[in-house]
Design a protein around this motif. Structure first.
Motif, PDB file in Angstrom:
ATOM      1  N   GLY A 273       2.188   1.718  -3.392  1.00 31.47           N
ATOM      2  CA  GLY A 273       1.124   2.232  -4.251  1.00 31.47           C
ATOM      3  C   GLY A 273       0.925   3.722  -4.068  1.00 31.47           C
ATOM      4  O   GLY A 273       0.756   4.461  -5.055  1.00 31.47           O
ATOM      5  N   ARG A 274       0.965   4.180  -2.816  1.00 28.63           N
ATOM      6  CA  ARG A 274       0.834   5.622  -2.555  1.00 28.63           C
ATOM      7  C   ARG A 274       2.003   6.385  -3.164  1.00 28.63           C
ATOM      8  O   ARG A 274       1.821   7.455  -3.751  1.00 28.63           O
ATOM      9  CB  ARG A 274       0.742   5.879  -1.051  1.00 28.63           C
TER      10      ARG A 274
ATOM     11  N   GLN B 147       0.838  -1.210   0.000  1.00 30.51           N
ATOM     12  CA  GLN B 147       0.000   0.000   0.000  1.00 30.51           C
ATOM     13  C   GLN B 147       0.870   1.256   0.000  1.00 30.51           C
ATOM     14  O   GLN B 147       0.559   2.230  -0.693  1.00 30.51           O
ATOM     15  CB  GLN B 147      -0.941  -0.004   1.201  1.00 30.51           C
TER      16      GLN B 147
ATOM     17  N   ASP C  96       1.522   6.564  -6.882  1.00 25.99           N
ATOM     18  CA  ASP C  96       0.505   7.564  -7.217  1.00 25.99           C
ATOM     19  C   ASP C  96       1.074   8.976  -7.123  1.00 25.99           C
ATOM     20  O   ASP C  96       0.819   9.826  -7.987  1.00 25.99           O
ATOM     21  CB  ASP C  96      -0.715   7.427  -6.299  1.00 25.99           C
TER      22      ASP C  96
ATOM     23  N   ALA D 292       3.365   9.542 -10.052  1.00 25.48           N
ATOM     24  CA  ALA D 292       2.591   9.749 -11.277  1.00 25.48           C
ATOM     25  C   ALA D 292       2.016  11.162 -11.320  1.00 25.48           C
ATOM     26  O   ALA D 292       2.029  11.810 -12.374  1.00 25.48           O
ATOM     27  CB  ALA D 292       1.480   8.711 -11.387  1.00 25.48           C
ATOM     28  N   ALA D 293       1.536  11.643 -10.176  1.00 31.41           N
ATOM     29  CA  ALA D 293       0.999  13.001 -10.122  1.00 31.41           C
ATOM     30  C   ALA D 293       2.100  14.027 -10.386  1.00 31.41           C
ATOM     31  O   ALA D 293       1.893  15.009 -11.114  1.00 31.41           O
ATOM     32  CB  ALA D 293       0.338  13.257  -8.770  1.00 31.41           C
TER      33      ALA D 293
END
Length: 81
Positions: free
Chosen positions: A37-38, A34, A41, A44-45
């Motif tokens: 994954g954060r 997790q 993210d 990606a941002a």
């Protein structure tokens, strides 16, 4: 013979202990996944924002290039003394 076969069987407590240990490891791996994954993210941002910023910079450069071209052409048209 029956005593030997019973000694090889796992007790319910032993199995429960092993399950608790495995579940603990699963929870740790899940937490790490997790977190990864954060981070993905967030990366990606940030990459998307960088792409947007780069596109804006390219548009500004295109505008300036046209202006510089106009100034160079105007300079070439005026005769030198």
């Amino acid at each position: 013979m029956g005593g030997l076969s019973l000694s090889a069987c796992a007790t319910r407590e032993y199995v429960d202990e092993q399950i608790v240990a495995v579940n603990g490891r699963i929870d740790a791996v899940d937490a790490r996944a997790q977190d990864a994954g954060r981070r993905a993210d967030a990366a990606a941002a940030a990459a998307q924002q960088a792409a947007t910023d780069a596109q804006s910079a390219n548009q500004r450069i295109d505008q300036l290039t046209g202006r510089v071209d106009q100034l160079e052409q105007a300079r070439m048209r005026t005769p030198r003394n």
